[in-house]
Design an enzyme around this catalytic site. Sequence first.
Site, mmCIF file in Angstrom:
data_model
loop_
_atom_site.group_PDB
_atom_site.id
_atom_site.type_symbol
_atom_site.label_atom_id
_atom_site.label_comp_id
_atom_site.label_asym_id
_atom_site.label_seq_id
_atom_site.Cartn_x
_atom_site.Cartn_y
_atom_site.Cartn_z
ATOM 1 N N CYS A 88 -0.524 -1.031 -3.131
ATOM 2 C CA CYS A 88 -1.872 -0.608 -3.489
ATOM 3 C C CYS A 88 -2.215 -1.036 -4.931
ATOM 4 C CB CYS A 88 -1.977 0.887 -3.253
ATOM 5 S SG CYS A 88 -3.642 1.383 -2.861
ATOM 6 N N HIS A 207 0.392 2.547 1.612
ATOM 7 C CA HIS A 207 1.459 3.283 0.918
ATOM 8 C C HIS A 207 2.648 3.565 1.831
ATOM 9 C CE1 HIS A 207 -0.520 4.488 -2.902
ATOM 10 N NE2 HIS A 207 -1.615 4.250 -2.202
ATOM 11 N N GLU A 209 5.557 4.335 1.085
ATOM 12 C CA GLU A 209 6.431 5.386 0.543
ATOM 13 C C GLU A 209 5.991 6.783 0.986
ATOM 14 O OE1 GLU A 209 4.082 3.877 -0.983
ATOM 15 O OE2 GLU A 209 3.047 5.258 -2.332
#
Length: 231
Positions: A88, A207, A209
């Site tokens: 991002c 994202h 994660e």
Amino acid sequence: MLSVGLAMLQGARHEHAEALRGAAGELGLELNIVECRRASHVSSDLDALILPGGESTTMRIASQHESLLEALFDWMNNHPSRPVLGTCAGAILMASPGEERAPFLQASIERNGWGRQRQSFESTVDVILDTPQGDACDVAPADRDMFAHQPLEMQSQAAQSVNEGFPGVFIRAPRFVADGLSCTPVAMLGDEIVGVLDGMRLGLTFHPELTLDRRFHRWLLSQAQHTKEGQ
Ligand code: GLN
């Protein structure tokens, strides 16, 4: 032992650390996470680097004091064969590192290309990247309450096959401009390119994660291991 630098610029850093620990467990690799807060932390001992998401403008301003961003970019210039994952805002920084620098991703990227926070969304992404499979591994989750983040309810998908959809979390996400792209698309949302690979630099507009699917983190670690073994 692999050393992975995590740019502590701002934004989703702790989740990346957790995803890295999970991915290392899945691959059976020993891992040392180096939290890069100052330029002096960005040493040539690092085998890989993560530039997390957040607010790219804040990151640029916040890093001026310690010259952290410049040190990270210097490291990337000096070690082109070592893998980097930018998510991002991290991908924005890699595609537009500033006037004085050549981009690390040969891609034009439009900030907030989907609109504002209200237009943030989750959707399944197709992955066209050879990511290593891993063995299921229970890594004790970090105390997310510490950061006031809500964990997403998702299954761990360590052994997932390469072609299965990836749970894409798009938060005020940027958009790659198809015309300005001369690197390899590796993640697609329908016809839209949401992830690119340029040499050893992987830029994602979502994202990973924030999910328990650690495919991209496994990719980073396995590439780092590969490069290290070849040295
Ligand atoms: N909108 C942010 C920016 O332009 C990126 C958002 C994110 O990293 N989730 O920097």
